[in-house]
Design a protein around this motif. Structure first.
Motif, mmCIF file in Angstrom:
data_model
loop_
_atom_site.group_PDB
_atom_site.id
_atom_site.type_symbol
_atom_site.label_atom_id
_atom_site.label_comp_id
_atom_site.label_asym_id
_atom_site.label_seq_id
_atom_site.Cartn_x
_atom_site.Cartn_y
_atom_site.Cartn_z
ATOM 1 N N LEU A 51 28.413 56.709 22.482
ATOM 2 C CA LEU A 51 29.499 56.266 23.357
ATOM 3 C C LEU A 51 29.263 54.800 23.715
ATOM 4 N N TYR A 52 30.147 53.925 23.254
ATOM 5 C CA TYR A 52 30.044 52.500 23.584
ATOM 6 C C TYR A 52 31.099 52.172 24.634
ATOM 7 N N TYR A 53 30.712 51.298 25.571
ATOM 8 C CA TYR A 53 31.677 50.810 26.574
ATOM 9 C C TYR A 53 32.139 49.410 26.169
ATOM 10 N N SER A 54 33.450 49.198 26.197
ATOM 11 C CA SER A 54 34.033 47.900 25.848
ATOM 12 C C SER A 54 34.195 47.061 27.098
ATOM 13 N N LEU A 55 33.475 45.956 27.169
ATOM 14 C CA LEU A 55 33.526 45.129 28.371
ATOM 15 C C LEU A 55 34.902 44.526 28.608
ATOM 16 N N LYS A 56 35.751 44.504 27.581
ATOM 17 C CA LYS A 56 37.068 43.909 27.796
ATOM 18 C C LYS A 56 37.834 44.649 28.893
ATOM 19 N N ALA A 57 37.529 45.918 29.101
ATOM 20 C CA ALA A 57 38.240 46.676 30.150
ATOM 21 C C ALA A 57 37.808 46.240 31.541
ATOM 22 N N ASP A 310 48.028 40.532 50.367
ATOM 23 C CA ASP A 310 47.266 39.367 49.880
ATOM 24 C C ASP A 310 46.784 39.518 48.437
ATOM 25 N N ALA A 311 47.069 40.639 47.772
ATOM 26 C CA ALA A 311 46.777 40.765 46.332
ATOM 27 C C ALA A 311 48.069 40.566 45.558
ATOM 28 N N GLY A 312 47.957 39.925 44.411
ATOM 29 C CA GLY A 312 49.154 39.702 43.608
ATOM 30 C C GLY A 312 48.885 39.952 42.144
ATOM 31 N N MET A 313 49.856 39.545 41.331
ATOM 32 C CA MET A 313 49.672 39.769 39.894
ATOM 33 C C MET A 313 48.571 38.867 39.333
ATOM 34 N N ASN A 314 48.133 37.867 40.116
ATOM 35 C CA ASN A 314 46.980 37.064 39.691
ATOM 36 C C ASN A 314 45.698 37.904 39.736
ATOM 37 N N ASP A 315 45.743 39.033 40.470
ATOM 38 C CA ASP A 315 44.600 39.953 40.531
ATOM 39 C C ASP A 315 44.839 41.195 39.672
ATOM 40 N N LEU A 316 46.094 41.558 39.481
ATOM 41 C CA LEU A 316 46.430 42.815 38.809
ATOM 42 C C LEU A 316 47.717 42.638 38.000
ATOM 43 N N LEU A 317 47.569 41.979 36.869
ATOM 44 C CA LEU A 317 48.742 41.709 36.030
ATOM 45 C C LEU A 317 49.430 42.992 35.581
ATOM 46 N N GLY A 381 40.682 50.389 37.848
ATOM 47 C CA GLY A 381 39.384 49.775 37.565
ATOM 48 C C GLY A 381 39.291 49.087 36.210
ATOM 49 N N ALA A 382 40.308 49.216 35.383
ATOM 50 C CA ALA A 382 40.261 48.567 34.056
ATOM 51 C C ALA A 382 41.407 47.575 33.918
ATOM 52 N N TYR A 383 41.157 46.514 33.171
ATOM 53 C CA TYR A 383 42.153 45.472 32.904
ATOM 54 C C TYR A 383 42.715 44.930 34.221
ATOM 55 N N GLY A 384 41.831 44.684 35.166
ATOM 56 C CA GLY A 384 42.206 44.081 36.448
ATOM 57 C C GLY A 384 41.987 42.573 36.411
ATOM 58 N N PRO A 385 40.973 42.066 37.114
ATOM 59 C CA PRO A 385 40.781 40.612 37.211
ATOM 60 C C PRO A 385 40.699 39.917 35.855
ATOM 61 N N SER A 386 39.983 40.529 34.898
ATOM 62 C CA SER A 386 39.773 39.816 33.631
ATOM 63 C C SER A 386 41.030 39.771 32.781
ATOM 64 N N PHE A 387 42.018 40.567 33.117
ATOM 65 C CA PHE A 387 43.259 40.631 32.320
ATOM 66 C C PHE A 387 44.417 39.967 33.074
#
Ligand SMILES: Cc1ncc(COP(=O)(O)O)c(C=O)c1O
Length: 403
Positions: A51-57, A310-317, A381-387
Motif C-alpha cells: 500500500l503506497y500513499y500518494s503525497l499529492k493528496a 475566514d476560509a475560502g477557495m484559496n484553502d479549499l478549491l 483531508g485530501a486535495y486541500g491546501p496543496s490543490f
C-alpha cells in the motif's frame, strides 16, 4: 451528515483544536482516522498487495509522518515531496517518483537519492539513462504504461490521457533502459481516481493486472513492484455515494487469484506472481481531515442569507464553483455548538476573497450563526491546501495540525 468512515471532531474537540492552532482557518487531521483509513483500504485491496500513499493528496509532513509506519511506501511528484517522504524515515527503495514530464533536475535529484522513478516515454527513458551515466549511479526505473481511465459506471466509455508509455513505444523504452545503468524495477498502471462503484474498481484492477502479466512475459522482466493504481473515492460532498467497503472487500475475496495472494509480502516465495502495489491518496487522507473556519459576518441580501467565513477557495478549491463549473455538490458542514438552534434556509457560506467563485456551500439549511461561531467541514483531508490557489490575494497560509 456523517458516515462511519469520516472523522468528525466533537464540538469540544473542535474548540480546543482551534486554540491549539492559534487561529482559523485550520485543517485538523486525525491520527486515529488515518490509521482506520489504512486498515479499511488495505482490506479492500488485493490481499498481500503493498500500500503506497500518494503525497499529492496531502503532503503535510505531520500526515506523512503519521502514515509512514502504516504504509509500505510513498508516491511523490516533486523534490519537496521526495524530501518529506525521506525525512519520515522511508528507505529510498520505498519511494516512487512519478509524473509524466520530469526535468533534468528532477531526474538527477531522484537518481542521487536512490528512489525509483517512473519512465513515461522514450525521451524520458533517454533522460534517465543519460543522467544516471553523468552521475555515475545505478537507477531504478518503473515503466508507466498508458492506461485509458474507465468510465464511472461499468458500461461508460473510458477516457484517454497523456500519462505513461504508448504501447507502440514500449519496446524502445525497454531497449533504452536495458542499455543503461537504470534497471527496470517495476511497472505502473495507474487507471484513475474517485471511483465509488466496486465493480469498476475490480474490473480495472483485473484488466491492468492481466496487462502487466502480458508485458512481463513479452519482455521477460523480473520485477519487484507492479503498481496497479488505487482509484477508490473519498466522500466529501453531501451527494457523493458512500463507498461500499464491505462489498469491495467481499468481492475482492471472491476475485482473489493465486496471482494476488501475498504477492507483495513474499514475492520470492510467490512462484513468479506479480509483486502488486496499490497507490492511494484521497481514500487515506480524505476522511481524516476537517477544515475549521470562523464566521466573520452574516447578512441577508434578497432571499439569501450569507454567512461569511475566514476560509475560502484559496484553502479549499474543491469546494469552489471554479472546479465544478456550477455542478457542485455541497460540502458537508456543521456549526460547532449549533445543536438545538433554529434552522435558517437559503444559506450561502462564502469565503473572504473578492471573487464570486468563493463559495463553500450554496443554498443550504444551517443552524443560526453569528460572528465568532465556528463551522466545521468534515472529510476534506485530501486535495486541500496543496490543490488550492493559496497565492490568491497573498493571504496567510491556512494552518494544519495533526491530533
Ligand atoms: C499516479 C498517481 N498515483 C496516485 C494518485 C492518487 O490518487 P487518489 O487520490 O485518487 O487515490 C494519483 C492521482 O492523481 C496519480 O495520478
Amino acid at each position: 451528515m456523517n458516515d462511519e468512515t469520516t472523522a468528525v471532531p466533537t464540538d469540544a474537540e473542535a474548540r480546543l483544536l482551534v486554540h491549539r492552532a492559534g487561529r482559523t482557518p485550520v485543517y485538523a487531521y486525525s491520527r486515529s482516522a488515518l490509521g482506520d483509513a489504512v486498515a479499511r483500504v488495505r482490506a479492500a485491496s488485493p490481499r498481500g498487495a503493498g500500500l503506497y500513499y500518494s503525497l499529492k493528496a496531502n503532503p503535510y509532513p505531520g500526515v506523512v509522518n503519521a502514515l509512514a509506519p502504516l504504509v509500505d511506501g510513498f508516491d511523490v511528484c516533486s523534490l519537496a515531496e521526495m524530501e518529506t517522504a525521506l525525512n519520515a524515515g522511508t528507505p529510498p527503495d520505498r519511494v516512487l517518483f512519478t509524473g509524466p514530464a520530469k526535468s533534468r533536475t528532477q531526474a538527477a535529484a531522484a537518481l542521487a537519492a536512490g528512489v525509483a522513478v517512473t519512465v513515461e516515454s522514450p525521451r524520458q527513458a533517454d533522460l534517465f539513462a543519460e543522467t544516471a551515466r553523468e552521475l555515475g549511479v545505478d537507477g531504478h526505473g518503473v515503466i508507466r504504461l498508458n492506461v485509458p481511465y474507465p468510465g464511472r459506471t461499468p458500461d461508460a466509455d473510458p477516457s484517454p490521457n497523456q500519462f505513461g508509455v504508448a504501447e507502440e513505444d514500449l519496446a524502445e523504452v525497454v531497449r533504452v533502459l536495458r542499455a543503461s545503468p537504470v534497471s527496470i524495477r517495476g511497472l505502473q498502471l495507474f487507471w484513475g481516481s474517485q471511483y465509488s462503484d466496486p465493480e469498476v474498481v475490480l474490473a480495472a484492477r483485473k484488466a491492468v493486472t492481466e496487462r502487466a502479466r502480458a508485458v512481463v512475459e513479452r519482455f521477460g522482466l523480473t520485477l519487484d513492484l507492479v503498481s496497479i493504481g488505487g482509484g477508490i473515492a473519498m466522500r466529501w460532498r453531501d451527494r457523493d455515494p458512500a463507498v461500499d467497503w464491505s462489498r469491495l472487500a467481499e468481492t475482492e475475496d471472491a476475485h482473489r487469484t493465486p496471482e494476488t495472494e501475498d504477492a507483495h509480502r513474499a514475492p520470492e516465495a510467490a512462484g513468479g506472481r506479480l509483486p502488486l502495489v496499490c497507490e492511494y491518496g484521497r481514500s487515506l487522507a480524505g476522511p481524516a481531515g476537517s477544515l475549521l473556519t470562523t464566521v466573520l459576518d452574516t447578512k441577508t441580501i434578497g432571499d439569501r442569507r450569507y454567512v461569511l467565513v475566514d476560509a475560502g477557495m484559496n484553502d479549499l478549491l474543491l469546494a469552489s464553483r471554479l472546479l465544478s463549473g456550477g455542478d457542485r455538490g455541497e460540502l458537508r458542514v456543521r456549526v460547532v455548538g449549533g445543536e438545538g438552534r433554529p434552522l435558517v434556509r437559503h444559506v450561502h457560506v462564502t469565503g473572504p476573497l473578492c471573487s464570486q467563485l468563493d463559495v463553500l456551500a450554496e443554498d443550504i439549511e444551517l443552524p443560526e450563526v453569528e460572528p465568532g461561531d465556528l463551522l466545521l467541514f468534515p472529510g476534506v483531508g485530501a486535495y486541500g491546501p496543496s490543490f488550492s490557489p493559496g497565492g490568491f490575494l497573498s493571504r496567510d497560509k491556512v494552518r494544519e495540525i495533526v491530533f
